[in-house]
Design a protein around this motif. Sequence first.
Motif, PDB file in Angstrom:
ATOM      1  N   VAL A 736       0.856  -1.186   0.000  1.00 40.21           N
ATOM      2  CA  VAL A 736       0.000   0.000   0.000  1.00 40.21           C
ATOM      3  C   VAL A 736       0.892   1.235   0.000  1.00 40.21           C
ATOM      4  CG1 VAL A 736      -1.775   1.277   1.230  1.00 40.21           C
ATOM      5  CG2 VAL A 736      -1.820  -1.232   1.230  1.00 40.21           C
ATOM      6  N   LEU A 737       0.791   2.029  -1.049  1.00 36.08           N
ATOM      7  CA  LEU A 737       1.544   3.281  -1.111  1.00 36.08           C
ATOM      8  C   LEU A 737       0.763   4.423  -0.478  1.00 36.08           C
ATOM      9  CD1 LEU A 737       3.955   4.965  -2.153  1.00 36.08           C
ATOM     10  CD2 LEU A 737       2.678   5.268  -4.295  1.00 36.08           C
ATOM     11  N   SER A 738      -0.539   4.454  -0.727  1.00 36.18           N
ATOM     12  CA  SER A 738      -1.377   5.530  -0.196  1.00 36.18           C
ATOM     13  C   SER A 738      -2.724   4.972   0.223  1.00 36.18           C
ATOM     14  CB  SER A 738      -1.570   6.622  -1.251  1.00 36.18           C
ATOM     15  OG  SER A 738      -2.456   7.621  -0.803  1.00 36.18           O
ATOM     16  N   PHE A 739      -3.217   5.470   1.341  1.00 36.70           N
ATOM     17  CA  PHE A 739      -4.538   5.082   1.823  1.00 36.70           C
ATOM     18  C   PHE A 739      -5.134   6.282   2.545  1.00 36.70           C
ATOM     19  CE2 PHE A 739      -7.061   3.790   5.538  1.00 36.70           C
ATOM     20  CZ  PHE A 739      -8.131   3.212   4.889  1.00 36.70           C
ATOM     21  N   ARG A 767      -9.672   5.483  -0.685  1.00 32.00           N
ATOM     22  CA  ARG A 767      -8.865   5.549  -1.899  1.00 32.00           C
ATOM     23  C   ARG A 767      -7.520   4.882  -1.624  1.00 32.00           C
ATOM     24  NH1 ARG A 767      -8.394   9.305  -6.305  1.00 32.00           N
ATOM     25  NH2 ARG A 767      -6.266   9.403  -7.095  1.00 32.00           N
ATOM     26  N   TYR A 768      -7.222   3.837  -2.358  1.00 31.84           N
ATOM     27  CA  TYR A 768      -5.960   3.117  -2.242  1.00 31.84           C
ATOM     28  C   TYR A 768      -5.108   3.325  -3.487  1.00 31.84           C
ATOM     29  CZ  TYR A 768      -7.538   0.017   1.628  1.00 31.84           C
ATOM     30  OH  TYR A 768      -7.965  -0.504   2.811  1.00 31.84           O
ATOM     31  N   ILE A 769      -3.827   3.445  -3.305  1.00 32.10           N
ATOM     32  CA  ILE A 769      -2.863   3.282  -4.390  1.00 32.10           C
ATOM     33  C   ILE A 769      -1.955   2.125  -3.979  1.00 32.10           C
ATOM     34  CG2 ILE A 769      -0.979   4.281  -5.718  1.00 32.10           C
ATOM     35  CD1 ILE A 769      -2.235   6.998  -5.366  1.00 32.10           C
ATOM     36  N   ILE A 770      -1.972   1.082  -4.785  1.00 33.13           N
ATOM     37  CA  ILE A 770      -1.239  -0.151  -4.505  1.00 33.13           C
ATOM     38  C   ILE A 770      -0.181  -0.333  -5.589  1.00 33.13           C
ATOM     39  CG2 ILE A 770      -1.509  -2.621  -3.996  1.00 33.13           C
ATOM     40  CD1 ILE A 770      -3.281  -0.996  -2.274  1.00 33.13           C
ATOM     41  N   GLY A 792       6.496  -1.981  -9.884  1.00 31.32           N
ATOM     42  CA  GLY A 792       6.048  -2.267 -11.236  1.00 31.32           C
ATOM     43  C   GLY A 792       4.962  -1.309 -11.643  1.00 31.32           C
ATOM     44  N   SER A 793       3.707  -1.682 -11.411  1.00 33.02           N
ATOM     45  CA  SER A 793       2.578  -0.830 -11.780  1.00 33.02           C
ATOM     46  C   SER A 793       1.928  -0.253 -10.538  1.00 33.02           C
ATOM     47  CB  SER A 793       1.545  -1.641 -12.561  1.00 33.02           C
ATOM     48  OG  SER A 793       1.052  -2.703 -11.774  1.00 33.02           O
ATOM     49  N   LEU A 794       1.349   0.930 -10.710  1.00 32.89           N
ATOM     50  CA  LEU A 794       0.560   1.558  -9.649  1.00 32.89           C
ATOM     51  C   LEU A 794      -0.915   1.316  -9.954  1.00 32.89           C
ATOM     52  CD1 LEU A 794       2.420   4.987  -9.284  1.00 32.89           C
ATOM     53  CD2 LEU A 794       2.634   2.983  -7.800  1.00 32.89           C
ATOM     54  N   GLN A 795      -1.641   0.805  -8.964  1.00 32.81           N
ATOM     55  CA  GLN A 795      -3.045   0.492  -9.139  1.00 32.81           C
ATOM     56  C   GLN A 795      -3.874   1.413  -8.243  1.00 32.81           C
ATOM     57  OE1 GLN A 795      -4.204  -1.906 -11.205  1.00 32.81           O
ATOM     58  NE2 GLN A 795      -2.272  -2.858 -11.775  1.00 32.81           N
ATOM     59  N   PRO A 801     -16.669  -1.244   2.176  1.00 36.24           N
ATOM     60  CA  PRO A 801     -16.563  -2.572   2.782  1.00 36.24           C
ATOM     61  C   PRO A 801     -17.113  -3.727   1.961  1.00 36.24           C
ATOM     62  CG  PRO A 801     -17.235  -0.971   4.432  1.00 36.24           C
ATOM     63  CD  PRO A 801     -17.305  -0.273   3.104  1.00 36.24           C
ATOM     64  N   THR A 802     -17.792  -3.461   0.861  1.00 35.97           N
ATOM     65  CA  THR A 802     -18.353  -4.562   0.069  1.00 35.97           C
ATOM     66  C   THR A 802     -18.002  -4.498  -1.415  1.00 35.97           C
ATOM     67  OG1 THR A 802     -20.427  -3.371  -0.346  1.00 35.97           O
ATOM     68  CG2 THR A 802     -20.322  -4.759   1.627  1.00 35.97           C
ATOM     69  N   LEU A 803     -17.473  -3.382  -1.871  1.00 40.26           N
ATOM     70  CA  LEU A 803     -17.318  -3.162  -3.306  1.00 40.26           C
ATOM     71  C   LEU A 803     -15.985  -2.487  -3.604  1.00 40.26           C
ATOM     72  CD1 LEU A 803     -18.833  -3.235  -6.109  1.00 40.26           C
ATOM     73  CD2 LEU A 803     -19.617  -0.925  -5.570  1.00 40.26           C
ATOM     74  N   ALA A 804     -15.291  -2.961  -4.635  1.00 37.56           N
ATOM     75  CA  ALA A 804     -14.027  -2.365  -5.051  1.00 37.56           C
ATOM     76  C   ALA A 804     -14.117  -1.984  -6.529  1.00 37.56           C
ATOM     77  CB  ALA A 804     -12.872  -3.336  -4.839  1.00 37.56           C
ATOM     78  N   LEU A 805     -13.762  -0.734  -6.836  1.00 40.25           N
ATOM     79  CA  LEU A 805     -13.705  -0.253  -8.211  1.00 40.25           C
ATOM     80  C   LEU A 805     -12.237   0.033  -8.521  1.00 40.25           C
ATOM     81  CD1 LEU A 805     -16.708   2.264  -8.109  1.00 40.25           C
ATOM     82  CD2 LEU A 805     -16.744  -0.203  -8.569  1.00 40.25           C
ATOM     83  N   MET A 806     -11.660  -0.742  -9.465  1.00 43.98           N
ATOM     84  CA  MET A 806     -10.232  -0.660  -9.713  1.00 43.98           C
ATOM     85  C   MET A 806      -9.971  -0.201 -11.140  1.00 43.98           C
ATOM     86  SD  MET A 806      -7.258  -3.490  -9.025  1.00 43.98           S
ATOM     87  CE  MET A 806      -7.397  -3.191  -7.260  1.00 43.98           C
ATOM     88  N   ARG A 807      -8.973   0.700 -11.292  1.00 42.41           N
ATOM     89  CA  ARG A 807      -8.590   1.192 -12.610  1.00 42.41           C
ATOM     90  C   ARG A 807      -7.295   0.514 -13.034  1.00 42.41           C
ATOM     91  NH1 ARG A 807      -7.719   7.460 -12.813  1.00 42.41           N
ATOM     92  NH2 ARG A 807      -5.717   6.861 -11.894  1.00 42.41           N
TER      93      ARG A 807
END
Length: 820
Positions: A736-739, A767-770, A792-795, A801-807
């Motif tokens: 986890v880079l940012s939370f 908001r997460y940056i992984i 490698g890549s930043l996600q 708590p129930t749903l994740a929207l990932m780019r």
Amino acid sequence: MSSFRKFVESANSGRHNTLLSGVQTALQRLGPLGWTKLMAQHGLDLNAKDLAAELRRPLPDIDRSASGFGDFSREGARAIEPRSPARSLLYHALASPLVGVVGRGAHAKPLNGFPTLAEIEAVEDYVFGVEPPSIEDLRAAAAGARLAIAVYALEYRPGVGTVHQKHADLVFARTGIARIGTDEARYDDAARGFSPFVPHDGHRVRALACRYSAFIAALVPGTKGGHGPMRFIDGTDAANGLSLLGNSAGRRSAPSAVSDKGVTDADRLFWVPLHKLFSGNECVRDRTIGVRLAATHRNEKIRRAHLRFLSNGHFAGWSEPDISETPFIFNDGIAEFSNASPDGSWLLKPMPHERLAEPAEYKGKALTYLVPQSLPGDGPWRAFQSSLNLTAQPSGARTAPEYLHARHRLDPDGRTEDLNDLPDIINLVSQGGYWARHYVDHTGDGWIDVECSELALDLPQRLPAYSIVAAPDFFPFVDQTALMQWSDQSVLPSLLNLLWDAPQSTMPQLPQSLSDQRYAANLQLTGASFDPLDDTITAIVGCLDSGDTSQAQLTNGTRLRVSMLPDAAAGVFAPGWDVSYDRTSESDQDDDGRSLDPGITFLNNYGLGSPFMEDSKLCAALAAFWPAAAPDITRTFAPSRSYATTTPLTDEVIGLGAAAPWDGVCGPVLKEADGVVEYPTLAYADYVETALKQGFDISEIGKTTVEDYVARTLSMGLVYHALGVEKHDDKLKWSVLSFRPLEDNDPDLAAAEAATGRRLNRAFKYRYIIFDHADRGSPSPKDFKKVLVKYGSLQLCLVDPTLALMRDSKGEWTVSELRR
């Protein structure tokens, strides 16, 4: 060290001529502050000429729809019900943290004042003393069970936090947990409890006090859903079918899940309160008694370290008789009973100290020890990161502090050299051969004893309470039981291994509270006389048969207060956060050479870090392994070979926002031009230095609620699921880079919801940056206190708590959710 106990009278033992006069005094002060009007809502007249009769008459118009009264016992029908605080409307009103307003709906207004502990106690004593029982009455009520005088820590709780969870009630434990601080404990009367915050100064923390009382108690079988214990251990975990018995399975790995014995709570007896004891002639019928308590505490961590050195052939500079002197072992300066009248009787307050840790001195000089060389293999000590790790016994027992601070080296001239300023600190500690400063904290453990000579013939057995004076709780409003209930009843089974999977284990490590431990209290506390076979001393119980009642309306409280009972403390996690454990040796009592009695596990304070920050840092850095209400600083440091983030701290808390980091250690920084993430090195994160500089800041991290903690934990699990994580090693590939909390006006939120047609929960969204990484990092050539990790890549992941929207890398949004 002397174990002399000084029994003292309560500061309030002579405050009233009669119990009723104490109630009258309290009501005369509180009445004009809104309490007269509040109680009139229920048909009670606090200004009645015959107050005693008014308090005892039936009240046909009790309004349980009024704020704070929904969980008042359905069987409660009077202001005072003899020997039943839960059925006494006046006691409930004064003691419940949910009662705070007068009036209804839009006309409700906050009360203008609240009762002190002494005023609540005055009503409590009246409840137990208005119709005092005889000893014979109590024997009959106990139905032949063994009786004793026992000391309990106690709290009046809303129904959701009681043993039976039917209505608000008193709960008890023969173990209490107070906590040290830089400032004196202060009672928050509106919350009916204590808070660690010092207004406008997050770098200071208030001590947390614990209330004790003496009761006549009965030794009876436990009853699930009745008088307890809370979370009745029946041998299986209903949520996932895990065995809670034995050494190979259960909620934790060592030494066993709940005890050394393969028995359940159905096989145990518990000491359950029958009747409160207080001085005077209104407690026990036809008797005048005096009740006195004594508090004794001990910190012997430095002594224990030197005993460990000596027993393994290393002379670290000290032996007897020195190691029996202060500060190797000490009783003073830890905690004492308050003598302030508003605090009532028997409020144990840790003594404040300017800093959470101080340099140890002996005979006017700096106290040091000769750091031993770390030996290869499973030796008695080793360098772990930059701490000296005194390893556990094969059984997992700890006879000495797990970690010693070893980073302040004294030269022959007495000058202190900080090894944190030198490269290769782990190797320096490993090589040893230098004199390092000892530090003391004022944690400890001990016992609360009771004396009532007037009842000695009837009840000769006295049971002391086990008193723990623990380190500050950086999540004071997140208790272990709440996490346990959530993990047992709410977490999807598929998420358990994503959240708390331990290396080389096929089963999740689930939260465990101290109240679920079935171990004896510290058997090394000479003078306490703890029974080695008494393994229920941390259990939470209610009054005898207190659960034989109807179900009231339960609700979560709105006022934040800290619980001082063992269900809010972490259990033993080899060694743990609040308490550690040791074991007695096997013995042949008959000396016939035919059989050995196995050793007995017991709780203690001396197995924790010296000072406690040495333990705190490493437990927090490996927070995914300790499923406890402890700060998860895993993401602050370079990716681990074994552990990944479970419950992330926000960017703001770890110093990536406008504020300084809560623990003095700033989190990771993206160096995009170099293709690396820069981390602080764990070995150079020195929590003792932070404490000496008063660098801990609880102003933000301490506000975390149970709901916040649960939501963050769930969201992290959803992120791992969205990344395709299925097993432990998969999780270690991501960091986890940012939370941070996700703002409603975040443009990425609008884009994600527009692209997917899904909408995130507005209350808990993050908001997460992984990023993924191929290695664990390498030292920075510019700063030996930094580690550089190629990514490698930043996600980007927006999650509730129930749903994740990932780019993804193409800018396209995908939806991930977990249903089973």
